[in-house]
Design a protein around this motif. Structure first.
Motif, PDB file in Angstrom:
ATOM      1  N   SER A  40       0.775  -1.432  -0.072  1.00  0.00           N
ATOM      2  CA  SER A  40      -0.003  -0.095  -0.143  1.00  0.00           C
ATOM      3  C   SER A  40       0.785   1.155  -0.176  1.00  0.00           C
ATOM      4  CB  SER A  40      -0.800   0.066   1.270  1.00  0.00           C
ATOM      5  OG  SER A  40      -0.135   0.357   2.399  1.00  0.00           O
ATOM      6  N   ARG A  41       2.138   1.430   0.473  1.00  0.00           N
ATOM      7  CA  ARG A  41       3.047   2.296   0.733  1.00  0.00           C
ATOM      8  C   ARG A  41       2.639   3.243   1.518  1.00  0.00           C
ATOM      9  NH1 ARG A  41       6.535  -0.966  -1.250  1.00  0.00           N
ATOM     10  NH2 ARG A  41       7.638  -0.748  -3.344  1.00  0.00           N
ATOM     11  N   LEU A  42       1.493   2.854   2.376  1.00  0.00           N
ATOM     12  CA  LEU A  42       1.060   3.828   3.454  1.00  0.00           C
ATOM     13  C   LEU A  42       1.529   3.115   4.900  1.00  0.00           C
ATOM     14  CD1 LEU A  42      -2.500   4.338   2.355  1.00  0.00           C
ATOM     15  CD2 LEU A  42      -0.823   5.932   2.307  1.00  0.00           C
ATOM     16  N   TRP A  43       2.418   4.077   5.823  1.00  0.00           N
ATOM     17  CA  TRP A  43       2.975   3.660   6.897  1.00  0.00           C
ATOM     18  C   TRP A  43       1.572   4.051   7.812  1.00  0.00           C
ATOM     19  CZ3 TRP A  43       7.765   5.735   9.859  1.00  0.00           C
ATOM     20  CH2 TRP A  43       8.065   4.936  10.728  1.00  0.00           C
ATOM     21  N   ASP A  44       0.639   3.014   8.055  1.00  0.00           N
ATOM     22  CA  ASP A  44      -0.510   3.354   8.576  1.00  0.00           C
ATOM     23  C   ASP A  44      -0.706   2.185   9.913  1.00  0.00           C
ATOM     24  OD1 ASP A  44      -1.038   1.203   7.011  1.00  0.00           O
ATOM     25  OD2 ASP A  44      -2.767   2.104   6.179  1.00  0.00           O
ATOM     26  N   THR A  45       0.295   1.729  10.511  1.00  0.00           N
ATOM     27  CA  THR A  45       0.128   0.816  11.621  1.00  0.00           C
ATOM     28  C   THR A  45       1.148   1.275  12.689  1.00  0.00           C
ATOM     29  OG1 THR A  45       1.881  -0.596  10.505  1.00  0.00           O
ATOM     30  CG2 THR A  45      -0.535  -1.010  10.130  1.00  0.00           C
ATOM     31  N   GLY A  46       1.019   0.514  13.754  1.00  0.00           N
ATOM     32  CA  GLY A  46       1.732   0.544  14.803  1.00  0.00           C
ATOM     33  C   GLY A  46       1.773   1.901  15.563  1.00  0.00           C
ATOM     34  N   SER A  47       2.557   2.415  16.579  1.00  0.00           N
ATOM     35  CA  SER A  47       2.442   3.386  17.449  1.00  0.00           C
ATOM     36  C   SER A  47       3.258   4.474  16.763  1.00  0.00           C
ATOM     37  CB  SER A  47       3.333   2.953  18.815  1.00  0.00           C
ATOM     38  OG  SER A  47       3.498   4.114  19.868  1.00  0.00           O
ATOM     39  N   GLN A  48       2.600   5.507  16.893  1.00  0.00           N
ATOM     40  CA  GLN A  48       3.221   6.719  16.092  1.00  0.00           C
ATOM     41  C   GLN A  48       3.146   7.919  17.037  1.00  0.00           C
ATOM     42  OE1 GLN A  48       4.931   6.845  13.503  1.00  0.00           O
ATOM     43  NE2 GLN A  48       4.506   4.721  12.372  1.00  0.00           N
ATOM     44  N   LEU A  49       4.029   8.984  16.992  1.00  0.00           N
ATOM     45  CA  LEU A  49       3.870  10.195  17.759  1.00  0.00           C
ATOM     46  C   LEU A  49       3.131  11.187  16.968  1.00  0.00           C
ATOM     47  CD1 LEU A  49       7.547  10.377  19.299  1.00  0.00           C
ATOM     48  CD2 LEU A  49       5.455   9.549  20.423  1.00  0.00           C
ATOM     49  N   GLY A  50       3.130  11.211  15.754  1.00  0.00           N
ATOM     50  CA  GLY A  50       2.269  12.184  14.958  1.00  0.00           C
ATOM     51  C   GLY A  50       2.519  13.649  15.421  1.00  0.00           C
ATOM     52  N   ASP A  51       1.691  14.370  15.430  1.00  0.00           N
ATOM     53  CA  ASP A  51       2.002  15.863  15.473  1.00  0.00           C
ATOM     54  C   ASP A  51       2.015  16.046  17.239  1.00  0.00           C
ATOM     55  OD1 ASP A  51       2.381  18.598  15.487  1.00  0.00           O
ATOM     56  OD2 ASP A  51       0.293  19.190  15.073  1.00  0.00           O
ATOM     57  N   TRP A  52       3.149  15.642  17.715  1.00  0.00           N
ATOM     58  CA  TRP A  52       3.111  15.761  19.316  1.00  0.00           C
ATOM     59  C   TRP A  52       2.855  16.891  19.992  1.00  0.00           C
ATOM     60  CZ3 TRP A  52       3.451  11.665  22.624  1.00  0.00           C
ATOM     61  CH2 TRP A  52       4.070  11.930  23.740  1.00  0.00           C
ATOM     62  N   LEU A  53       2.027  16.744  20.852  1.00  0.00           N
ATOM     63  CA  LEU A  53       1.604  17.996  21.545  1.00  0.00           C
ATOM     64  C   LEU A  53       0.884  18.928  21.047  1.00  0.00           C
ATOM     65  CD1 LEU A  53       4.458  18.363  24.181  1.00  0.00           C
ATOM     66  CD2 LEU A  53       2.259  17.419  24.648  1.00  0.00           C
ATOM     67  N   GLU A  54       0.202  18.636  19.883  1.00  0.00           N
ATOM     68  CA  GLU A  54      -0.689  19.619  19.211  1.00  0.00           C
ATOM     69  C   GLU A  54      -1.779  20.146  20.146  1.00  0.00           C
ATOM     70  OE1 GLU A  54      -3.961  21.147  16.503  1.00  0.00           O
ATOM     71  OE2 GLU A  54      -4.078  19.274  17.736  1.00  0.00           O
ATOM     72  N   ALA A  55      -2.127  21.520  19.956  1.00  0.00           N
ATOM     73  CA  ALA A  55      -2.915  22.115  20.826  1.00  0.00           C
ATOM     74  C   ALA A  55      -4.168  21.370  21.185  1.00  0.00           C
ATOM     75  CB  ALA A  55      -3.263  23.509  20.291  1.00  0.00           C
ATOM     76  N   ALA A  57      -4.950  18.083  21.060  1.00  0.00           N
ATOM     77  CA  ALA A  57      -4.918  16.858  21.307  1.00  0.00           C
ATOM     78  C   ALA A  57      -5.264  16.447  22.812  1.00  0.00           C
ATOM     79  CB  ALA A  57      -3.416  16.366  21.162  1.00  0.00           C
ATOM     80  N   PRO A  58      -6.285  15.530  22.873  1.00  0.00           N
ATOM     81  CA  PRO A  58      -6.337  14.996  24.540  1.00  0.00           C
ATOM     82  C   PRO A  58      -5.333  14.912  25.194  1.00  0.00           C
ATOM     83  CG  PRO A  58      -6.748  13.127  22.660  1.00  0.00           C
ATOM     84  CD  PRO A  58      -6.093  14.260  21.977  1.00  0.00           C
ATOM     85  N   PRO A  59      -5.357  15.389  26.708  1.00  0.00           N
ATOM     86  CA  PRO A  59      -4.196  15.062  27.514  1.00  0.00           C
ATOM     87  C   PRO A  59      -3.760  13.913  27.629  1.00  0.00           C
ATOM     88  CG  PRO A  59      -5.817  16.497  28.469  1.00  0.00           C
ATOM     89  CD  PRO A  59      -6.347  15.911  27.177  1.00  0.00           C
ATOM     90  N   ASP A  60      -4.343  12.673  27.426  1.00  0.00           N
ATOM     91  CA  ASP A  60      -3.710  11.278  27.718  1.00  0.00           C
ATOM     92  C   ASP A  60      -3.396  10.640  26.472  1.00  0.00           C
ATOM     93  OD1 ASP A  60      -6.434  11.483  26.513  1.00  0.00           O
ATOM     94  OD2 ASP A  60      -7.196   9.629  27.429  1.00  0.00           O
ATOM     95  N   ASP A  61      -3.513  11.373  25.311  1.00  0.00           N
ATOM     96  CA  ASP A  61      -2.937  10.913  24.073  1.00  0.00           C
ATOM     97  C   ASP A  61      -2.496  11.747  23.305  1.00  0.00           C
ATOM     98  OD1 ASP A  61      -2.256   9.432  21.694  1.00  0.00           O
ATOM     99  OD2 ASP A  61      -4.490   8.701  21.515  1.00  0.00           O
ATOM    100  N   PRO A  62      -1.399  12.468  23.364  1.00  0.00           N
ATOM    101  CA  PRO A  62      -0.849  13.855  22.906  1.00  0.00           C
ATOM    102  C   PRO A  62      -0.511  13.835  21.229  1.00  0.00           C
ATOM    103  CG  PRO A  62       0.417  13.283  25.063  1.00  0.00           C
ATOM    104  CD  PRO A  62      -0.456  11.953  24.590  1.00  0.00           C
ATOM    105  N   ALA A  63      -0.649  12.563  20.787  1.00  0.00           N
ATOM    106  CA  ALA A  63      -0.475  12.350  19.341  1.00  0.00           C
ATOM    107  C   ALA A  63      -1.803  12.377  18.564  1.00  0.00           C
ATOM    108  CB  ALA A  63       0.282  11.165  19.001  1.00  0.00           C
ATOM    109  N   ALA A  64      -2.960  12.425  19.200  1.00  0.00           N
ATOM    110  CA  ALA A  64      -4.239  12.366  18.658  1.00  0.00           C
ATOM    111  C   ALA A  64      -4.939  13.760  18.540  1.00  0.00           C
ATOM    112  CB  ALA A  64      -5.260  11.331  19.512  1.00  0.00           C
ATOM    113  N   GLY A  65      -4.115  14.542  17.765  1.00  0.00           N
ATOM    114  CA  GLY A  65      -4.654  15.739  17.471  1.00  0.00           C
ATOM    115  C   GLY A  65      -5.454  15.672  16.043  1.00  0.00           C
ATOM    116  N   ARG A  66      -5.304  17.002  15.663  1.00  0.00           N
ATOM    117  CA  ARG A  66      -5.980  17.119  14.194  1.00  0.00           C
ATOM    118  C   ARG A  66      -5.164  16.761  13.012  1.00  0.00           C
ATOM    119  NH1 ARG A  66      -6.900  23.523  15.342  1.00  0.00           N
ATOM    120  NH2 ARG A  66      -4.920  23.242  16.161  1.00  0.00           N
ATOM    121  N   THR A  67      -4.385  16.315  13.270  1.00  0.00           N
ATOM    122  CA  THR A  67      -3.274  15.804  12.154  1.00  0.00           C
ATOM    123  C   THR A  67      -3.306  14.345  12.356  1.00  0.00           C
ATOM    124  OG1 THR A  67      -2.062  17.521  12.271  1.00  0.00           O
ATOM    125  CG2 THR A  67      -1.328  15.644  11.057  1.00  0.00           C
TER     126      THR A  67
END
Length: 276
Positions: A40-55, A57-67
């Protein structure tokens, strides 16, 4: 397919020894991500930090922001593969250069199919998503303008001068690090003018009652150092240029002087007399 050259018109020659030494590690990393992404050429599995500490993002999951965290991962997959292709081209590994440039294009295509809308907007409507897509060259030419326009609309400083209400905005996040950088560059006088300190500018600028300073930096080629002191006639300085590097000494009141590897003793009074 051709990988772009790192060298343009002979302006900068990379240290091929360093590049060759680190190439296997870079290749191993890209090969690992290629296996994780699969066809698929998409790295869409596993643990990722994403946009770490995006404004937002929920406090208990800092990578789960808008991106979408996997948008970030896939963007870096394409970016890494493209730079590996550039490194392979510089080292003369032509088959690798073609292979990884092809991989980078495949990942970029997959990125666009998954994360870029026909309008040029991103599936994750965030500044991070647009910045990554634009800077990493992941958009088609006709998508760049609408993506750039949307990025401007999302900048944290709003037209009226107010800030994003998320509470995470910082226009000086470097904070005290900026003070240290100023001490190193302006007072100490050492600045890199090419990657890895291959070229160095020694440019101390005394002020505020400071009459002397000593600075050194451990470059990949060895120690670069500068010590200077004000005198009744100007300034004296001792400079160390590492092997394999070139430098410019730009002392107050004097024309810049080109320096090769080794230790150099400089006196602004003598330099001014020689120039006259």
């Amino acid at each position: 397919m051709r990988a772009e050259r790192l060298v343009s018109s002979g302006v900068f020659m990379p240290d091929l020894g360093l590049l060759r030494r680190h190439y296997p590690m870079a290749k191993a990393w890209v090969d690992l991500v290629e296996r994780l992404a699969g066809t698929s050429r998409l790295w869409d599995t596993g643990s990722q930090l994403g946009d770490w500490l995006e404004a937002a993002a929920p406090p208990d999951d800092p990578a789960a922001g808008r991106t979408d965290r996997y948008l970030v991962a896939t963007a870096y997959f394409a970016h890494s593969a493209r730079h590996l292709a550039l490194a392979a081209a510089e080292l003369g590994y032509e088959q690798d250069a073609v292979r990884y440039e092809t991989l980078a294009e495949e990942v970029a295509d997959a990125f666009r199919r998954r994360y870029v809308l026909p309008s040029g907007r991103m599936a994750s409507d965030s500044a991070t998503a647009y910045a990554l897509a634009l800077v990493f060259g992941l958009l088609r030419p006709e998508q760049r303008q609408p993506a750039g326009d949307r990025l401007a609309e999302l900048d944290s400083l709003r037209p009226a001068g107010t800030l994003d209400p998320g509470g995470m905005t910082s226009f000086n996040h470097y904070a005290l690090g900026a003070v240290a950088d100023w001490l190193h560059r302006a007072v100490g006088g050492i600045t890199a003018t090419a990657p890895g300190y291959r070229r160095i500018a020694f440019r101390p600028r005394p002020g505020g009652g400071i009459t002397w300073a000593r600075t050194r930096h451990e470059t990949p080629y060895g120690t670069a150092s500068l010590s200077w002191q004000l005198t009744a006639t100007g300034m004296t300085a001792r400079v160390a240029v590492p092997d394999g590097c070139t430098a410019t000494a730009d002392l107050p009141g004097c024309a810049p002087v080109l320096l090769g590897p080794g230790e150099h003793a400089l006196d602004t009074a003598n330099l001014a007399a020689e120039a006259a």
